[in-house]
Every structure is written in C-alpha cells, then in structure tokens.
Design a protein around this motif. Structure first.
Motif, PDB file in Angstrom:
ATOM      1  N   ALA A   1    -100.071  31.261  18.632  1.00  0.00           N
ATOM      2  CA  ALA A   1     -99.248  30.087  18.929  1.00  0.00           C
ATOM      3  C   ALA A   1     -97.907  30.513  19.534  1.00  0.00           C
ATOM      4  O   ALA A   1     -97.347  29.812  20.387  1.00  0.00           O
ATOM      5  N   ILE A   2     -97.425  31.661  19.119  1.00  0.00           N
ATOM      6  CA  ILE A   2     -96.151  32.150  19.646  1.00  0.00           C
ATOM      7  C   ILE A   2     -96.328  32.644  21.082  1.00  0.00           C
ATOM      8  O   ILE A   2     -95.447  32.455  21.927  1.00  0.00           O
ATOM      9  N   VAL A   3     -97.476  33.258  21.372  1.00  0.00           N
ATOM     10  CA  VAL A   3     -97.769  33.648  22.758  1.00  0.00           C
ATOM     11  C   VAL A   3     -97.743  32.411  23.654  1.00  0.00           C
ATOM     12  O   VAL A   3     -97.138  32.412  24.737  1.00  0.00           O
ATOM     13  N   GLY A   4     -98.400  31.340  23.186  1.00  0.00           N
ATOM     14  CA  GLY A   4     -98.372  30.094  23.940  1.00  0.00           C
ATOM     15  C   GLY A   4     -96.962  29.547  24.088  1.00  0.00           C
ATOM     16  O   GLY A   4     -96.582  29.043  25.149  1.00  0.00           O
ATOM     17  N   ALA A   5     -96.175  29.660  23.019  1.00  0.00           N
ATOM     18  CA  ALA A   5     -94.799  29.149  23.055  1.00  0.00           C
ATOM     19  C   ALA A   5     -93.939  29.934  24.045  1.00  0.00           C
ATOM     20  O   ALA A   5     -93.052  29.367  24.693  1.00  0.00           O
ATOM     21  N   ILE A   6     -94.188  31.244  24.155  1.00  0.00           N
ATOM     22  CA  ILE A   6     -93.457  32.056  25.134  1.00  0.00           C
ATOM     23  C   ILE A   6     -93.725  31.537  26.547  1.00  0.00           C
ATOM     24  O   ILE A   6     -92.799  31.334  27.346  1.00  0.00           O
TER      25      ILE A   6
ATOM     26  N   ARG B   1    -104.727  27.580  18.780  1.00  0.00           N
ATOM     27  CA  ARG B   1    -103.361  28.011  18.461  1.00  0.00           C
ATOM     28  C   ARG B   1    -102.560  28.274  19.748  1.00  0.00           C
ATOM     29  O   ARG B   1    -101.369  27.980  19.824  1.00  0.00           O
ATOM     30  N   LEU B   2    -103.222  28.830  20.764  1.00  0.00           N
ATOM     31  CA  LEU B   2    -102.554  29.071  22.046  1.00  0.00           C
ATOM     32  C   LEU B   2    -102.104  27.758  22.682  1.00  0.00           C
ATOM     33  O   LEU B   2    -100.968  27.634  23.167  1.00  0.00           O
ATOM     34  N   LEU B   3    -102.980  26.746  22.671  1.00  0.00           N
ATOM     35  CA  LEU B   3    -102.639  25.447  23.266  1.00  0.00           C
ATOM     36  C   LEU B   3    -101.486  24.779  22.519  1.00  0.00           C
ATOM     37  O   LEU B   3    -100.550  24.249  23.137  1.00  0.00           O
TER      38      LEU B   3
ATOM     39  N   GLY C   1     -97.481  23.673  23.892  1.00  0.00           N
ATOM     40  CA  GLY C   1     -96.753  22.426  23.663  1.00  0.00           C
ATOM     41  C   GLY C   1     -95.449  22.641  22.926  1.00  0.00           C
ATOM     42  O   GLY C   1     -94.408  22.077  23.285  1.00  0.00           O
ATOM     43  N   VAL C   2     -95.492  23.482  21.890  1.00  0.00           N
ATOM     44  CA  VAL C   2     -94.287  23.775  21.115  1.00  0.00           C
ATOM     45  C   VAL C   2     -93.241  24.459  21.986  1.00  0.00           C
ATOM     46  O   VAL C   2     -92.042  24.169  21.889  1.00  0.00           O
ATOM     47  N   GLY C   3     -93.676  25.371  22.863  1.00  0.00           N
ATOM     48  CA  GLY C   3     -92.733  26.090  23.719  1.00  0.00           C
ATOM     49  C   GLY C   3     -91.972  25.159  24.647  1.00  0.00           C
ATOM     50  O   GLY C   3     -90.747  25.259  24.797  1.00  0.00           O
ATOM     51  N   VAL C   4     -92.687  24.237  25.289  1.00  0.00           N
ATOM     52  CA  VAL C   4     -92.027  23.270  26.172  1.00  0.00           C
ATOM     53  C   VAL C   4     -91.081  22.383  25.363  1.00  0.00           C
ATOM     54  O   VAL C   4     -89.939  22.126  25.770  1.00  0.00           O
ATOM     55  N   ALA C   5     -91.538  21.923  24.194  1.00  0.00           N
ATOM     56  CA  ALA C   5     -90.708  21.053  23.351  1.00  0.00           C
ATOM     57  C   ALA C   5     -89.462  21.768  22.852  1.00  0.00           C
ATOM     58  O   ALA C   5     -88.386  21.164  22.744  1.00  0.00           O
ATOM     59  N   SER C   6     -89.575  23.067  22.551  1.00  0.00           N
ATOM     60  CA  SER C   6     -88.433  23.809  22.011  1.00  0.00           C
ATOM     61  C   SER C   6     -87.306  23.934  23.035  1.00  0.00           C
ATOM     62  O   SER C   6     -86.137  24.062  22.664  1.00  0.00           O
TER      63      SER C   6
ATOM     64  N   VAL D   1     -86.887  34.209  24.890  1.00  0.00           N
ATOM     65  CA  VAL D   1     -86.444  35.348  24.081  1.00  0.00           C
ATOM     66  C   VAL D   1     -86.706  35.076  22.610  1.00  0.00           C
ATOM     67  O   VAL D   1     -87.176  35.960  21.863  1.00  0.00           O
ATOM     68  N   ASN D   2     -86.416  33.840  22.172  1.00  0.00           N
ATOM     69  CA  ASN D   2     -86.664  33.469  20.782  1.00  0.00           C
ATOM     70  C   ASN D   2     -88.135  33.647  20.429  1.00  0.00           C
ATOM     71  O   ASN D   2     -88.490  34.238  19.401  1.00  0.00           O
ATOM     72  N   TRP D   3     -89.007  33.153  21.297  1.00  0.00           N
ATOM     73  CA  TRP D   3     -90.438  33.196  21.002  1.00  0.00           C
ATOM     74  C   TRP D   3     -91.006  34.614  21.104  1.00  0.00           C
ATOM     75  O   TRP D   3     -91.906  34.980  20.344  1.00  0.00           O
ATOM     76  N   ILE D   4     -90.494  35.417  22.043  1.00  0.00           N
ATOM     77  CA  ILE D   4     -90.941  36.812  22.114  1.00  0.00           C
ATOM     78  C   ILE D   4     -90.537  37.551  20.836  1.00  0.00           C
ATOM     79  O   ILE D   4     -91.329  38.311  20.255  1.00  0.00           O
TER      80      ILE D   4
END
Length: 478
Positions: free
Chosen positions: A58-63, A109-111, A115-120, A398-401
């Motif tokens: 999920a974090i990879v997707g968020a990045i 989890r990737l998908l 969504g979380v990455g764009v929202a963040s 950077v946060n997500w990485i």
C-alpha cells in the motif's frame, strides 16, 4: 471565532478530511487484519517478508499516488484529484475483500495505496487554500485528526469482526465505505478558490470566497488573490521539478518540508501503527483479541493527542510544538527499548510487558499532538503557489518512501538485532530530528503564504529590507 462557527468552512474541512480518514484507516486496519491473514494463508504465516510486503505494498502505491498527485492537483484541481482518489481506493477495497490468495491481496493493497497517496497530497492543500491564515494550522490539522480517527476506527472495526466469518476480508473491505461517502459529498463542494484564480475562473472563486470571509474582509482577500494570481501566471512558465532544487529559496523550503516528512516516519509512528498488535504480542500478550484491545487504547490516545495538537498548533506554534513532541518521543522510545532489552535477557516478569505497553502509549501521547500534524501543516503552507502542488507531491512522496522503508524492514530488523535495539535506533533518529527542527524549520504560525515565502527568500539571500527581517524574526520568535 467566526470561522469556527462558519458551517461552510467546517463542511469543506470535514469532507476533504475524509481523505485523511482513508489514510488512517488503511494504516491501522492492516495491523489487526494481518493477524488473521496469517491464519488463512500458511505462506504468509511462514514468511516475515510476505507479511511486510502485504503491509508495505500500500505504501508503494502511495508513493506513486503522491508523486502523481502533485501534478494532478495543479493540472486538474483539488476537487477532481479527490474524486479520482476515491474511485481508486474503492476499487482497491473490493479487490482486497475478494482476494483468493496473498498475491491478489497485494494487488488490492497497491490500488488502495494509489488512492491514499493522491489523497495525502490533496486534502491538506485543499483545506489550506480554503482557510483564513489565522486558523489555517488548526484546520489543516483537522485532516490529521481524521487520519488518527481513521486509525482508531480501524481498531474498532478489527475488534468488531474478530468473531465474524471472513474476519480480515470484512476489515479490509469496509474501507471502501468512507471513499464512497466522500465521493458523493465532494460532488457538491467547490474547487479551491486559489486554484480557480490561477485558472482565471475568478467569478466562481469569488462566489466560494464570499461564503468563507466576512463582507468586511472579502474585498481585501479578492484583491490580494488577484494580484497573487497575476504574479504566479508570470512565474508558472518557469515552474519545473528541476527548479525545486535549482532555486535556493524553494530548495530550502523543500529541505525543511521533506525533512519533516521523512523524520515523521523514521521516528517510528507507522512502526507503531502498522505493527502495534504484533509489538504487544512481542511484549508477552499472545491473545489476538487482547493485542487488538491494547492497540485500540494506543489508537485512542493517538486521536486524543491530535485533538490537542489542533489547539496547540495555532497557539503554541509549529516549531515549538515539533520540538516538544520530539522530546517526549525520545524518552518514550528509550522506555520501550529498555523494556524489550530486559525481556530479551530472560526475564519472565509481566511488569516489563506492561512497561512496553506504557511506553507505546506514552510514545503516541507525545507524537500525536506535534510530529503528527506539524509536517502536514508546514508542507501545506511553505511553498509558493506555483510550486505548492509539485513540492507538496514530492514531499508527500518522501513521506511514503520513508514509510515504506520502515514498514518493509521493522520485523526483519527486530528479528535480526532484537526489538530493544531497534527501538534504540529509532530513538537516535528522533534526536537527529530534534536537531534538524532547530536548524531548518522557521515558525510560520499566523503568517500568510506570501509572508512565509519572504522568510525563505531572506534565508536564501540575506536581509533585503527591514520588513522582511521583521517577518523572519516574528517567525522564529513566535
């Protein structure tokens, strides 16, 4: 006080903040769901790497989502970016709930992460641009409250489904509900007035602003935004990712913003939120239900601490709040480290298990009011308008990485060198973060976006006049 009583501002803030709720729910729910995923899939139970991958995909997707989110925000607006994030998140929730094996679960989890990455990226900027400067910090911090509220909600949901057939499928699938709700409500909300001005839709922007500001202030805000939009139009043609590093004042702002985001993760917050039930079990409490219940208490403290942070961030200031928070984090991590060191030496006393739980609770109690909201608030306000989307996206990336590095390595490092040593390393990182804040973060409490921009110019090129100098002194001494 008018603004906190203005239902329109609160509606914009809360609806946009549902993106934070999705962020928080996804962060918290996997910690409990993982206990039951291991029971269903033998391959997951036997592999720490596969467990870490389920968490961190999920974090990879968020990045990816955060990196793309900055561009999407600037090109298509904050509203459309939010709607897109909701669609992707809902699809991911459906895939996770129906996953027949760990690998389809990882795809879901990737998908969800996309969504979380764009929202963040989107939620803090949308809220900041629709907020009067004097309460901007508190309103942006409401998004962080939604994150911690989402984490708390995830633990409640986890507890609720522990005895229900399908356990983790319900835990993960329910996450699509807030995304559907936000999508429906967001259709009825306007675009950010600042973005509308940048796109020359001034009539719509003024209509939105008339619901945000008193009549006595509205004309000044319109004139101010119009002049800023004209300046930004001239600057926009020169905007590029390269200039973030080439232009000194933007580079300094990005260093402070991205550094805060990295330290938010490397000081261990999502180690606690992703793995708190696992950490509780490491401390000697083996029951899944008891581990989730104790983790729920930790999550409740996280939400309560964020409420305190919303008040403090506009009264105490960003810089002082971050330093106070880090001081408590360091002490808490040392307590955690000591508890696990004693346990690893062969002690069977339940006291040290409870000491570890107390250390977790103290950690959250100190982290939540400061290092929880400060990085997101600072990153929503320290960049020039033309670079706010790009820099916000880069900083969130950077946060997500950093989040990925922590999530993908915590269990393996703890197995390799011991849980006590792992928390001791995180404590050392927190000390480095404390020094970083002292050296690189100015105070931005109560300043307009343009006053903050002048602080960076003064830091980059020296004093260019008494007004700029006074702003810098005001920022550092607040």
């Amino acid at each position: 006080m008018f603004y906190f009583k203005n239902p329109y501002i609160l509606r914009l803030t809360v609806v946009a903040g549902i993106g934070g709720l999705l962020f928080g729910y996804d962060t918290g729910v996997i910690s409990g769901a993982l206990l039951y995923i291991k029971d269903d899939f033998e391959a997951v139970k036997d592999s720490s790497f596969l467990q870490e991958t389920i968490v961190s995909m999920a974090i990879v997707g968020a990045i990816i989502g955060a990196a793309a989110g900055g561009w999407i925000n600037d090109a298509y607006g904050r509203k459309k970016a939010t709607l897109l994030a909701d669609i992707i998140f809902t699809l991911g929730a459906i895939v996770m709930a129906a996953a027949p094996d760990p690998y389809v679960l990882i795809l879901g989890r990737l998908l969800v992460g996309l969504g979380v990455g764009v929202a963040s990226v989107t939620a803090p900027v949308y809220i900041a641009e629709a907020s009067p400067s004097e309460i901007r910090g508190g309103l942006v911090s409401t998004n962080v409250l939604m994150i911690t509220g989402g984490q708390f909600l995830s633990y409640l949901v986890n507890l609720g489904f522990t005895e229900v057939p399908g356990t983790w499928r319900w835990m993960l699938g329910v996450s699509g509900v807030p995304a559907v709700i936000q999508f429906s409500l967001m259709l009825c909300l306007p675009e950010s007035p600042r973005w509308l001005f940048m796109k020359d839709d001034k009539e719509t922007a003024i209509a939105v602003m008339s619901k945000i500001y008193n009549l006595s202030r509205l004309e000044d805000e319109i004139d101010y935004l119009a002049s800023q939009a004209e300046e930004e139009h001239h600057k926009k043609k020169d905007v590029s990712y390269w200039n973030v590093f080439k232009v000194k004042e933007i580079r300094l702002a990005f260093l402070a913003g991205a550094g805060l985001q990295a330290f938010q993760q490397f000081t261990g917050i999502n180690t606690v939120m992703y793995y708190s039930p696992t950490i509780v079990q490491m401390a000697g409490f083996q029951s899944n239900q008891l581990a989730l219940l104790l983790s729920l208490i930790v999550a409740a403290m996280n939400a309560a601490g964020t409420v305190l942070g919303i008040y403090l961030i506009d009264h105490f200031g960003r810089r002082k709040l971050a330093l106070s928070s880090l001081s408590g984090v360091i002490v808490s991590l040392l307590i955690l480290s000591a508890a696990f060191f004693v346990q690893s030496s062969g002690s069977t006393s339940v006291f040290y298990g409870w000491l570890a739980v107390i250390g977790l609770a103290l950690y959250i109690g100190f982290f939540a009011p400061g290092m929880g909201p400060v990085p997101w608030t600072v990153n929503s306000e320290i960049y020039p308008e033309a670079y706010r989307g790009i820099c916000g996206g880069m900083s969130a990336t950077v946060n997500w990485i950093s989040n990925l590095i922590v999530a993908q390595t915590f269990l393996s490092v703890a197995e390799s060198i011991g849980t006590g040593a792992t928390f001791l390393i995180i404590a050392v990182v927190a000390v480095i973060a404390f020094v970083f804040v002292i050296l690189f973060l100015p105070e931005t409490k109560g300043l307009t976006f343009e006053e903050v921009e002048r602080i960076w110019k003064e830091r980059a090129w020296g004093s260019s006049g008494s007004n700029t100098q006074s702003l810098l002194e005001q920022g550092d001494e607040s």
